[in-house]
Design an enzyme around this catalytic site. Structure first.
Site, PDB file in Angstrom:
ATOM      1  N   GLY A   1       0.410 -10.846  37.740  1.00  8.82           N
ATOM      2  CA  GLY A   1      -0.804 -11.549  37.374  1.00  8.82           C
ATOM      3  C   GLY A   1      -1.972 -10.632  37.079  1.00  8.82           C
TER       4      GLY A   1
ATOM      5  N   GLU B   1      -1.550  -9.727  33.567  1.00  6.75           N
ATOM      6  CA  GLU B   1      -1.854 -10.910  32.764  1.00  6.75           C
ATOM      7  C   GLU B   1      -3.353 -11.128  32.628  1.00  6.75           C
ATOM      8  OE1 GLU B   1       1.809 -13.954  33.319  1.00  6.75           O
ATOM      9  OE2 GLU B   1       0.871 -13.299  35.179  1.00  6.75           O
TER      10      GLU B   1
ATOM     11  N   ALA C   1       0.005 -11.836  42.126  1.00  7.16           N
ATOM     12  CA  ALA C   1      -0.076 -12.927  43.095  1.00  7.16           C
ATOM     13  C   ALA C   1      -0.017 -12.403  44.528  1.00  7.16           C
ATOM     14  CB  ALA C   1       1.058 -13.921  42.861  1.00  7.16           C
TER      15      ALA C   1
ATOM     16  N   GLU D   1       7.844 -10.135  37.632  1.00  3.82           N
ATOM     17  CA  GLU D   1       8.082 -11.412  38.293  1.00  3.82           C
ATOM     18  C   GLU D   1       9.551 -11.792  38.429  1.00  3.82           C
ATOM     19  OE1 GLU D   1       3.843 -11.872  36.664  1.00  3.82           O
ATOM     20  OE2 GLU D   1       5.696 -10.835  36.122  1.00  3.82           O
TER      21      GLU D   1
END
Length: 266
Positions: free
Chosen positions: A117, A120, A72, A140
């Site tokens: 992310g 991910e 992010a 995170e």
């Protein structure tokens, strides 16, 4: 001049790559950090690829040599109110969901950092190839959130509960070899060669029946979240959708005639 695209879709050149598309993360100045606009671009690219019925495989890569995606965009997030963050959430989910929902096999090519992310996005693909200098992780919890792009679900399904729990709860950064041993990666290659290897795998995949590839992925994805009996019913439905296709008839004919199949794709 219009701004440069944050994500590009290209058709790689090379032997047996006619039915392969490449989604390239292309925000190098920010190490492909996923901003609101980047999330929109990822979702749009994946949806465009998914709509192409001629495709048989997708490669997800980065234009940056040492960063796949660092997760992010925390600089953008620092300016957000709670309302802004809530408004962004569906866009982020759409981005990761569009990659996860690709109807054909997808191979992530990871060189450099794939964190939060970014990792991910890689886990949303079916196979993950990484350069030996890659660094992956879900950090995170160290910034007060949890993995929200599928990480808490996808990593557990890949490596099992306890291994995923350690990775998520510690937020540790893992070397490519550590992640391979964990089961989070499928193959490690020399640094800088992840894309080349991913394309080679994609070419091998794309040589096969497009109808069979799509139905095999559908059976595996849908079946992974249900009990065995239900999974076998899903498999049977996907088998029936494949077995009476033109691709099955061509595959049998080509085998008996000792030639390469010319898949009709229906």
């Amino acid at each position: 001049m219009p701004p440069a695209p944050l994500v590009r879709v290209s058709r790689p050149e090379g032997p047996d790559l006619a039915h392969v598309a490449e989604i390239v993360l292309d925000r190098p100045a920010a190490l492909n950090a996923v901003s609101t606009d980047m999330a929109r671009a990822i979702a749009a690219a994946a949806r465009a690829v998914a709509a192409d019925e001629a495709l048989r495989c997708v490669v997800l890569s980065s234009s940056h040599p040492t960063a796949f995606c660092v997760g992010a965009d925390l600089k953008e997030r620092a300016t957000f109110t709670d309302a802004d963050l809530l408004e962004q959430r569906p866009l982020a989910r759409a981005a990761y969901g569009a990659v996860l929902g690709l109807p054909v096999p997808a191979v992530a090519a990871v060189d450099g950092f794939a964190l939060g992310g970014g990792f991910e996005l890689a886990l949303s693909c079916d196979l993950v190839v990484a350069g030996e200098q890659a660094v992956v992780g879900l950090p995170e919890v160290g910034v007060g959130v949890i993995p929200g792009g599928g990480g808490t679900q996808l990593l557990v399904r890949r490596v099992g509960w306890s291994r995923a729990a350690r990775a998520v709860f510690t937020g540790a950064r893992l070397s490519a070899r550590e992640a391979l041993d964990l089961g989070a990666l499928d193959e490690v290659v020399p640094a800088g060669q992840a894309r080349e290897r991913a394309l080679a795998i994609a070419a091998a995949i794309a040589a096969n029946s497009p109808v069979a590839l799509r139905n095999a992925k559908k059976a595996m994805r849908l079946g992974s979240g249900v009990d065995l009996a239900a999974g076998l019913e899903i498999e049977d439905a996907c088998w029936r959708a494949t077995a009476f296709s033109g691709d099955r008839r061509e595959g049998v004919a080509a085998f008996n005639e000792k030639r390469r199949p010319e898949w009709p794709g229906r």
